[in-house]
Structure formats: C-alpha cells, structure tokens
Design a protein around this motif. Structure first.
Motif, PDB file in Angstrom:
ATOM      1  N   LEU A 118      -3.497  -6.021   0.665  1.00 39.14           N
ATOM      2  CA  LEU A 118      -2.736  -4.892   0.445  1.00 39.14           C
ATOM      3  C   LEU A 118      -2.839  -4.233  -1.383  1.00 39.14           C
ATOM      4  O   LEU A 118      -3.048  -3.006  -1.070  1.00 39.14           O
ATOM      5  CB  LEU A 118      -1.131  -5.370   0.176  1.00 39.14           C
ATOM      6  CG  LEU A 118      -0.081  -4.597  -0.565  1.00 39.14           C
ATOM      7  CD1 LEU A 118       0.176  -3.457   0.325  1.00 39.14           C
ATOM      8  CD2 LEU A 118       1.135  -5.362  -0.593  1.00 39.14           C
ATOM      9  N   LEU A 119      -3.066  -4.963  -2.056  1.00 36.89           N
ATOM     10  CA  LEU A 119      -3.202  -4.306  -3.622  1.00 36.89           C
ATOM     11  C   LEU A 119      -4.518  -3.249  -3.650  1.00 36.89           C
ATOM     12  O   LEU A 119      -4.287  -2.252  -4.156  1.00 36.89           O
ATOM     13  CB  LEU A 119      -3.423  -5.272  -4.647  1.00 36.89           C
ATOM     14  CG  LEU A 119      -2.202  -6.401  -4.793  1.00 36.89           C
ATOM     15  CD1 LEU A 119      -2.071  -7.308  -5.878  1.00 36.89           C
ATOM     16  CD2 LEU A 119      -0.689  -5.816  -4.406  1.00 36.89           C
ATOM     17  N   PRO A 120      -5.474  -3.458  -3.037  1.00 35.54           N
ATOM     18  CA  PRO A 120      -6.638  -2.486  -3.069  1.00 35.54           C
ATOM     19  C   PRO A 120      -6.240  -1.097  -2.465  1.00 35.54           C
ATOM     20  O   PRO A 120      -6.861   0.006  -2.631  1.00 35.54           O
ATOM     21  CB  PRO A 120      -7.735  -3.047  -2.579  1.00 35.54           C
ATOM     22  CG  PRO A 120      -7.465  -4.442  -2.348  1.00 35.54           C
ATOM     23  CD  PRO A 120      -5.979  -4.535  -2.279  1.00 35.54           C
ATOM     24  N   TYR A 121      -5.184  -1.070  -1.399  1.00 38.80           N
ATOM     25  CA  TYR A 121      -5.009  -0.166  -0.958  1.00 38.80           C
ATOM     26  C   TYR A 121      -3.702   0.912  -1.136  1.00 38.80           C
ATOM     27  O   TYR A 121      -3.099   1.712  -0.464  1.00 38.80           O
ATOM     28  CB  TYR A 121      -4.869  -0.272   0.518  1.00 38.80           C
ATOM     29  CG  TYR A 121      -6.114  -0.983   1.062  1.00 38.80           C
ATOM     30  CD1 TYR A 121      -7.438  -0.494   1.221  1.00 38.80           C
ATOM     31  CD2 TYR A 121      -5.843  -2.628   1.326  1.00 38.80           C
ATOM     32  CE1 TYR A 121      -8.581  -1.243   1.550  1.00 38.80           C
ATOM     33  CE2 TYR A 121      -7.062  -3.114   1.734  1.00 38.80           C
ATOM     34  CZ  TYR A 121      -8.576  -2.650   1.727  1.00 38.80           C
ATOM     35  OH  TYR A 121      -9.440  -3.330   2.100  1.00 38.80           O
ATOM     36  N   ALA A 161       4.603   0.643  -0.195  1.00 46.19           N
ATOM     37  CA  ALA A 161       4.392  -0.842   0.630  1.00 46.19           C
ATOM     38  C   ALA A 161       5.649  -1.429   0.860  1.00 46.19           C
ATOM     39  O   ALA A 161       6.463  -1.470  -0.112  1.00 46.19           O
ATOM     40  CB  ALA A 161       3.237  -1.565  -0.017  1.00 46.19           C
ATOM     41  N   VAL A 162       5.628  -2.281   1.836  1.00 43.71           N
ATOM     42  CA  VAL A 162       6.529  -3.178   2.163  1.00 43.71           C
ATOM     43  C   VAL A 162       5.812  -4.578   2.438  1.00 43.71           C
ATOM     44  O   VAL A 162       5.140  -4.379   3.518  1.00 43.71           O
ATOM     45  CB  VAL A 162       7.594  -3.027   3.144  1.00 43.71           C
ATOM     46  CG1 VAL A 162       8.520  -4.043   3.428  1.00 43.71           C
ATOM     47  CG2 VAL A 162       8.264  -1.466   3.085  1.00 43.71           C
ATOM     48  N   SER A 163       6.274  -5.512   1.897  1.00 43.68           N
ATOM     49  CA  SER A 163       5.692  -6.855   2.191  1.00 43.68           C
ATOM     50  C   SER A 163       6.689  -8.072   2.525  1.00 43.68           C
ATOM     51  O   SER A 163       7.642  -7.838   1.890  1.00 43.68           O
ATOM     52  CB  SER A 163       4.645  -7.418   1.173  1.00 43.68           C
ATOM     53  OG  SER A 163       5.613  -7.828  -0.005  1.00 43.68           O
ATOM     54  N   ASP A 196       7.176   5.370   2.711  1.00 42.50           N
ATOM     55  CA  ASP A 196       6.757   6.798   2.539  1.00 42.50           C
ATOM     56  C   ASP A 196       5.582   6.930   3.664  1.00 42.50           C
ATOM     57  O   ASP A 196       5.079   5.915   4.195  1.00 42.50           O
ATOM     58  CB  ASP A 196       6.203   6.708   1.143  1.00 42.50           C
ATOM     59  CG  ASP A 196       6.070   8.306   0.894  1.00 42.50           C
ATOM     60  OD1 ASP A 196       6.198   9.151   1.694  1.00 42.50           O
ATOM     61  OD2 ASP A 196       5.452   8.698  -0.125  1.00 42.50           O
ATOM     62  N   SER A 197       5.465   8.388   3.986  1.00 42.70           N
ATOM     63  CA  SER A 197       4.142   8.295   4.878  1.00 42.70           C
ATOM     64  C   SER A 197       3.035   7.957   4.330  1.00 42.70           C
ATOM     65  O   SER A 197       2.532   7.650   3.209  1.00 42.70           O
ATOM     66  CB  SER A 197       4.212   9.869   5.039  1.00 42.70           C
ATOM     67  OG  SER A 197       3.879  10.632   3.968  1.00 42.70           O
ATOM     68  N   ASN A 198       2.270   7.364   5.387  1.00 45.28           N
ATOM     69  CA  ASN A 198       1.090   6.708   4.974  1.00 45.28           C
ATOM     70  C   ASN A 198       1.213   5.022   4.325  1.00 45.28           C
ATOM     71  O   ASN A 198       0.231   4.639   3.780  1.00 45.28           O
ATOM     72  CB  ASN A 198       0.037   7.308   4.212  1.00 45.28           C
ATOM     73  CG  ASN A 198      -1.541   6.891   4.430  1.00 45.28           C
ATOM     74  OD1 ASN A 198      -1.855   6.491   5.776  1.00 45.28           O
ATOM     75  ND2 ASN A 198      -2.198   6.846   3.689  1.00 45.28           N
TER      76      ASN A 198
END
Length: 254
Positions: free
Chosen positions: A40-43, A109-111, A138-140
């Motif tokens: 997740l975090l790198p993106y 992001a949602v985790s 959000d989109s993307n």
C-alpha cells in the motif's frame, strides 16, 4: 453481522477488547505492518488520507499516523474504541458498522487488516461493505484488506485452542468449524480476578465466516473495483512465516 451475532458480539465486547488489545492485535500487526509497507504505502501520496476499517484498538491507525498520513478509524465496538483513543489519541475515530457507513469520496486508500471482515456474516453483507468502501474512495484509490479463506478454517484452524494466563486475568479460545455453513464458531472462556482468591468466569461465543477467493473477487468486481490482485501473505510475500491469510489489493478506477 446478523442481529443474533450482534448480541453475542456485544456480550463479548469487554473481554474480547482486552484480549485483542493485549494479545491478538499485536500478533496481527506483525503481519499487517510489513504487508502494508509492501502493498500500500509505496502507491499512495505523502500525507494521504487513509480510512482504517475495523480499526480495533488503534495500534495500526497510530502507526500510519506516525508515518505522516491522515487517518480515520471505524469500529463497531465502543470498548475497542476506548482502547483506540488511548493507543491512537490523535486519530479520528468513528463508532460505526462497516456494513452501513457512508463517507464522502475523500480517501486515497482504505485498509482493513486484522481479519475484521471475517466477522461479516454473509456474502451480501460483505458486498455491501465493499460498496461503502468504493463510495468512500477517491478515483484511483486503493483498497487493501486481509481475510482467512475457507480452506484455512477447515484445516489448520479447526479445533485450534489459544489462551493466556496473567496475574489477574486468564482466557482460552477454541475454534469449531462447520463446513456446511462455512461458519467458524469461536468459544471463549475468561477468568477475571475480582478479589483475593475470587475469580469471575465468563463463557461466550461468536461466529466468524469463511469465504472462497473466487466469491470475494466476484463481489469486488460487482461493485466496480478493478486491478484485483490476491496475495498469499506467507507464500507470495514471504514476510511472516506463520501468516495464514490472503491479502486483496484493488483499485477504484479513474
């Protein structure tokens, strides 16, 4: 969760929150932290807005906050959130049910880590949760969550016993899996020291549901998620040898 399972969950709220805060949560976080760091975090951008579903006692929310992200946590357990307010005092925390929440699409992001979605009692309710996540992204935006699949419940988790003993507290937990209903019934006994040589015993239980990889992926696709990748945390990521769950990573399209 069904109304009957919600009643059991509320009855179990206090002892489960303590067990989670002291034992289960730290154990899950040993898996969740390196998984999110890789998947997740790198993106996501610096200072991204992250929604932490089934945030539990808040340690993961605080870890994300310490990394500079904006974090909102949601959990249906008032007792869990009391621990979270202590463990993550600067996070925004919401008492709410992931099946029914409505938030504006402001999250990068949602985790949901720590197997919170296995508490959801039907595929239709899981799909409703995915739809709520989709609407909040959000989109993307990226959605990352872990699950134990049905093959794990039917093999290594069936009849598994966990427990711990402290000076003032003791607990034991046993899983019984029912393959015909795909339900794992978890029986819990706790002992709380009330006075010298006086212990209070509580027996309760709750249900976890197992899902197949294909039905979860189909549910994600039905609400609009794309680029769905499924990782076996132990075999594909090689991060934690004792991990017995998979991690789904997907996107809301632009």
């Amino acid at each position: 969760m069904s109304s009957s399972s919600a009643t059991n969950y509320n009855k179990f709220d206090e002892p489960f929150a303590r067990i989670y805060n002291e034992t289960l949560g730290p154990s899950y976080n040993k898996i969740a932290l390196p998984t999110l760091e890789k998947l997740l975090l790198p993106y996501i951008p610096e200072k991204a807005n992250i929604l932490d579903l089934c945030c539990g006692t808040g340690e993961l929310s605080q870890w994300l906050l310490n990394k500079g992200y904006q974090v909102t946590g949601i959990d249906r357990s008032q007792r869990m959130l009391e621990y979270a307010r202590h463990n993550a005092p600067n996070c925004k925390l919401i008492l709410g049910d992931v099946r029914f929440f409505e938030l504006l699409p402001t999250f990068h992001a949602v985790s949901s880590m720590g197997l919170g979605f296995n508490h959801i009692q039907s595929l239709s309710e899981l799909t409703a949760t995915f739809n709520n996540v989709y609407n909040a992204l959000d989109s993307n935006g990226i959605f990352v969550f872990d699950l134990r699949l049905e093959n794990v419940y039917s093999s290594t988790l069936n009849n598994r016993v966990l427990g711990d003993v402290k000076d003032d507290y003791a607990w034991a937990m046993k899983n019984i899996y029912h393959p015909e209903s795909k339900e794992c019934r978890v029986f819990v006994t706790t002992f709380q020291l009330r006075d010298i040589d006086c212990w209070k015993r509580l027996d309760t239980s709750f249900s976890l549901m197992s899902y197949s990889k294909d039905e979860v992926q189909s549910s994600l696709e039905n609400v609009g998620f794309t680029e769905i990748i499924i990782y076996d945390i132990k075999l594909d990521l090689g991060l934690i040898t004792e991990a017995d769950m998979v991690c789904f990573v997907c996107r809301k399209p632009i």
